[in-house]
Every structure is written in structure tokens, then in C-alpha cells.
Design a protein around this motif. Structure first.
Motif, short mmCIF file in Angstrom:
data_model
loop_
_atom_site.label_atom_id
_atom_site.label_comp_id
_atom_site.label_asym_id
_atom_site.label_seq_id
_atom_site.Cartn_x
_atom_site.Cartn_y
_atom_site.Cartn_z
N GLN A 46 0.82 -1.21 0.00
CA GLN A 46 0.00 0.00 0.00
C GLN A 46 0.86 1.26 0.00
OE1 GLN A 46 -2.53 -1.59 3.36
NE2 GLN A 46 -4.10 -0.43 2.27
N ARG A 47 1.99 1.22 0.69
CA ARG A 47 2.88 2.38 0.67
C ARG A 47 3.54 2.53 -0.71
NH1 ARG A 47 4.36 -0.12 5.81
NH2 ARG A 47 3.11 0.89 7.42
N VAL A 48 3.81 1.40 -1.37
CA VAL A 48 4.34 1.47 -2.73
C VAL A 48 3.30 2.08 -3.66
CG1 VAL A 48 5.10 0.09 -4.71
CG2 VAL A 48 5.94 -0.46 -2.42
N ALA A 50 1.09 4.30 -2.89
CA ALA A 50 1.11 5.75 -2.64
C ALA A 50 2.28 6.41 -3.36
CB ALA A 50 1.19 6.03 -1.15
N LEU A 51 3.39 5.70 -3.40
CA LEU A 51 4.58 6.24 -4.06
C LEU A 51 4.41 6.31 -5.57
CD1 LEU A 51 7.54 7.06 -3.27
CD2 LEU A 51 8.18 4.70 -3.80
N LEU A 52 3.79 5.28 -6.14
CA LEU A 52 3.69 5.18 -7.60
C LEU A 52 2.51 5.93 -8.19
CD1 LEU A 52 4.49 1.38 -8.14
CD2 LEU A 52 6.06 3.32 -8.35
N LEU A 53 1.43 6.06 -7.42
CA LEU A 53 0.19 6.58 -7.99
C LEU A 53 -0.13 8.02 -7.61
CD1 LEU A 53 -2.01 3.37 -7.60
CD2 LEU A 53 -0.64 4.11 -9.55
N GLY A 54 0.82 8.69 -6.96
CA GLY A 54 0.66 10.12 -6.76
C GLY A 54 0.11 10.51 -5.40
N ASP A 55 -0.02 11.82 -5.21
CA ASP A 55 -0.44 12.38 -3.93
C ASP A 55 -1.93 12.22 -3.73
OD1 ASP A 55 2.15 13.19 -3.42
OD2 ASP A 55 1.86 15.13 -4.42
N TRP A 56 -2.30 11.85 -2.52
CA TRP A 56 -3.69 11.83 -2.09
C TRP A 56 -3.68 11.68 -0.58
CZ3 TRP A 56 -6.67 7.58 -0.08
CH2 TRP A 56 -5.90 6.46 0.17
N VAL A 66 -6.08 -0.02 -6.20
CA VAL A 66 -5.37 -1.10 -6.88
C VAL A 66 -6.13 -2.40 -6.69
CG1 VAL A 66 -3.22 -2.43 -6.99
CG2 VAL A 66 -3.14 0.04 -6.59
N LYS A 67 -6.29 -3.13 -7.77
CA LYS A 67 -6.95 -4.44 -7.70
C LYS A 67 -5.91 -5.49 -7.35
CE LYS A 67 -10.43 -3.32 -11.21
NZ LYS A 67 -10.98 -3.67 -12.55
N GLU A 68 -6.08 -6.11 -6.20
CA GLU A 68 -5.15 -7.15 -5.77
C GLU A 68 -5.80 -8.52 -5.95
OE1 GLU A 68 -2.22 -5.09 -2.45
OE2 GLU A 68 -3.67 -6.61 -1.80
N TRP A 69 -5.13 -9.36 -6.73
CA TRP A 69 -5.56 -10.74 -6.91
C TRP A 69 -4.60 -11.63 -6.13
CZ3 TRP A 69 -9.97 -11.64 -9.78
CH2 TRP A 69 -10.41 -10.60 -10.60
N PHE A 70 -4.77 -11.65 -4.82
CA PHE A 70 -3.87 -12.41 -3.96
C PHE A 70 -4.62 -13.59 -3.34
CE2 PHE A 70 -0.91 -9.14 -4.56
CZ PHE A 70 0.30 -9.47 -3.96
N LEU A 82 -10.05 -4.58 -3.49
CA LEU A 82 -9.80 -3.20 -3.88
C LEU A 82 -9.04 -2.51 -2.75
CD1 LEU A 82 -13.28 -2.38 -5.45
CD2 LEU A 82 -11.26 -3.37 -6.55
N VAL A 83 -7.80 -2.18 -3.00
CA VAL A 83 -6.90 -1.71 -1.95
C VAL A 83 -6.42 -0.29 -2.26
CG1 VAL A 83 -4.75 -2.17 -0.71
CG2 VAL A 83 -6.16 -4.07 -1.51
N ARG A 84 -6.55 0.58 -1.26
CA ARG A 84 -6.10 1.97 -1.42
C ARG A 84 -4.68 2.15 -0.90
NH1 ARG A 84 -9.99 5.29 -3.10
NH2 ARG A 84 -12.17 4.67 -2.85
N PRO A 85 -3.97 3.13 -1.41
CA PRO A 85 -2.61 3.41 -0.92
C PRO A 85 -2.62 3.90 0.52
CG PRO A 85 -3.02 4.44 -3.07
CD PRO A 85 -4.35 3.99 -2.55
#
Length: 327
Positions: A46-48, A50-56, A66-70, A82-85
Motif C-alpha cells: 500500500q505504501r508502494v 502511494a509512491l507510484l500513484l501520486g499524492d492523495w 489497486v486491484k489485488e488478486w492475492f 480493492l486496496v487503497r494506498p
């Protein structure tokens, strides 16, 4: 370019399609003492994001998802989580991708390392980790993170992880191939799988942060062998002395205690005291009592502070929750 040359891992998928997947794992669905690797490393991912997808801002109703298929017990993978940064705290602020990926300034490499450690919430252990030689610092980074996150990991587990990493340096391929085990322990298999998943997570974080460490440091054959770990785990579980775990090699003994000290010191900063299994019945050990279930710690610096891992585990999923009751 990094993606095409297989020099980065998952970064392109996250930025181009907003999806990430891990469709296989080695876990015992009936073992209630260890949470799934999907949830243990989710705060890092999730911290990654935030780093890759910009400020919020945390808690915002809009923003990147981000859609996580884990895969994890009970998840049929019919729908993504459905996971938020999660924002992270870095002294001087979070650097831009332009700085992390392109800057040639001398200070940029230090910023890259600061960001990598912040993704694992290990900023306070920077000095100790920098003093550890490569490739063992990657192992220490993961062990600190794992032992802070999962309360059911014991001193015996720590001894097994460190001993196998040191003994691996003196083993030939032939010796590893002919290693014989008395029996297979499912918990040892899952712990080994947890560490290897952690190494792949480190590759993702290192890629996103502009490669503060060389990728070769995270290659499993440098710090981990499953069968050798299994042997050390079984020995440690039986109460063997550290000297026995290290095969009477005195040159490894000092390294062992140094690595153990780094992990224990970092964990103590997070109010996590690593104890042996014989102490688990005491109400005064660790942060929480260990009563046969796993306590998963979420980071106190983000907007989901106080939630248990089982509550945040299903992401945006609003169904299939019954399987969490056993935890």
C-alpha cells in the motif's frame, strides 16, 4: 525500459493497469497461528501504491485503487480486493518518482534508501541496517518487519532464520541436495514461504524506490534455502544450542549474535519483545498474549490505525467474510 529488461518487478503492472497478482502460495489453511502472506505484506504494498500513484490523503473517498488478486484461505479469486494506498512518513517529505528514478545528485541515493525503509516502516533502524553487510541486511530488514507484524513468531524461529542464512554460505549445491530431514513440519514450510514472499516484496519496493540496493541482494539463493531452513527449524524447535545450529563454526557465532541483536533492538523500538515458546503462556511477554492465534499489527502512522489485519484484509470485498471467524 526496466520492465522490458526484467530489471524491475510489478511496478509497470501497477502503474499501467492498476493491478497486482499473486495466485499461488504455500500455506496451511488449518493453521490459525500464522496470517496469510497476502495480508502480512499488504501495508508495504500500500505504501508502494502511494509512491507510484501520486499524492492523495488517507481516508479520501476518491483516489487511486489497486486491484489485488492475492490468494489466501477462503478466497476463490473470483473478485479482486480493492486496496487503497497508504501514505508514509519520510523525513523531508516523500520524494517524487523523478528524483527516485532519474536524479544523479549524490543525495538522491540516500533518499532512495530512506524511502525503501519507510515502506517497511523501518526508518528508525536505518543506522543498524546500514551496518549489516550485504546480502544479510535484506534478510534483517525482512526479519524485523515480520517479527513486528506477527506476534506468534518466536525466538526459536529467529534463531532458525539467522542460522540457515549463515550456514548457507558454507554449503555446496551437492551438500544442499543431499540434506536429509527427519520429517516435514507444515509451519516450517509456511515460514519459509513467508520469507521468500518477503524477498519478492523487497524486489518490488527496491524497484519502486529507484534501486537503493542492488537486486542481487534479494535473490533467495544468497540468503535462503528451504531444506536447510527446515533442518535448522526442527533443531531449534527441539531446543538445540546456537552452537549446534551453527554446526560448531565459531566464525559464524559472532555474526549470529550481531544479526540477532540488530533484529531484537529494532523490534524493541516497536514494543515487540521476542521470546521463546516456553514463555508464551505468560501475560507479560510481547505486546499481546499468545493464545494460539496470530496477532497482526497494522501501522499506527496511517488512517487505518487500530484495525486488525482481518478487518483490513478483504479490501473492498463485501462478502465471503465467514472464513475470518476462526481468527
Amino acid at each position: 525500459m526496466h520492465h522490458v529488461h526484467s530489471e524491475s518487478y510489478l511496478v509497470y503492472n501497477i502503474m499501467s493497469s492498476g493491478e497486482i497478482e499473486c495466485s499461488n502460495t504455500l500455506e496451511d489453511e488449518l493453521d490459525q497461528a500464522l496470517p496469510s502472506q497476502a495480508f502480512i505484506y499488504r501495508p508495504v504494498r500500500q505504501r508502494v501504491y502511494a509512491l507510484l500513484l501520486g499524492d492523495w490523503k488517507d481516508g479520501a473517498s476518491t483516489g487511486p485503487v489497486v486491484k489485488e488478486w492475492f490468494v489466501y484461505p477462503g478466497n476463490s479469486l473470483k473478485h479482486p480486493d480493492l486496496v487503497r494506498p497508504l501514505q508514509m512518513t519520510i523525513q523531508g517529505g516523500t520524494p517524487s518518482l523523478e528524483v527516485l528514478w532519474l536524479s544523479q545528485e549524490p543525495a538522491a541515493q540516500a533518499r532512495r534508501l530512506d524511502t525503501l525503509l519507510a515502506c517497511f516502516n523501518l526508518s528508525s533502524s536505518r543506522e543498524e541496517l546500514q551496518a549489516v553487510e550485504s546480502p544479510l541486511r535484506a534478510l534483517c530488514c525482512l526479519l524485523i518487519y515480520l517479527f513486528v507484524q506477527v506476534d506468534t513468531l518466536s525466538l526459536e524461529d529467529l534463531h532458525a532464520f539467522i542460522a540457515q542464512a549463515l550456514c548457507l554460505q558454507g554449503k555446496s549445491t551437492s551438500q544442499l541436495m543431499h540434506l536429509q530431514l527427519d520429517y516435514i513440519n507444515s509451519r516450517a514450510v509456511q515460514l519459509g514461504s513467508l520469507l521468500v514472499r518477503g524477498l519478492t516484496t523487497l524486489v518490488l519496493v527496491n524497484s519502486a524506490c529507484g534501486f537503493p540496493w542492488t537486486t542481487s541482494e534479494f535473490m533467495p539463493w544468497n540468503v535462503f534455502d528451504g531444506k536447510l531452513f527446515h533442518q535448522k527449524y526442527l533443531q531449534s524447535e527441539k531446543g538445540y544450542a546456537v552452537e549446534v545450529l551453527l554446526e560448531q563454526n565459531r566464525s559464524w557465532l559472532t555474526k549470529f549474535h550481531n544479526l540477532k541483536a540488530v533484529v531484537c533492538k529494532a523490534c524493541s523500538k516497536e514494543n515487540r519483545r521476542i521470546v521463546g515458546r516456553t514463555h508464551w503462556d505468560s501475560p507479560y511477554t510481547g505486546r499481546q498474549g499468545r493464545q494460539g492465534y496470530s496477532s497482526y499489527r497494522t501501522d499506527s502512522t496511517h488512517g487505518h490505525s487500530g484495525q486488525s489485519w482481518r478487518n483490513q484484509g478483504s479490501g473492498g470485498r463485501q462478502h465471503e467474510r465467514n472464513h475470518w471467524r476462526r481468527y
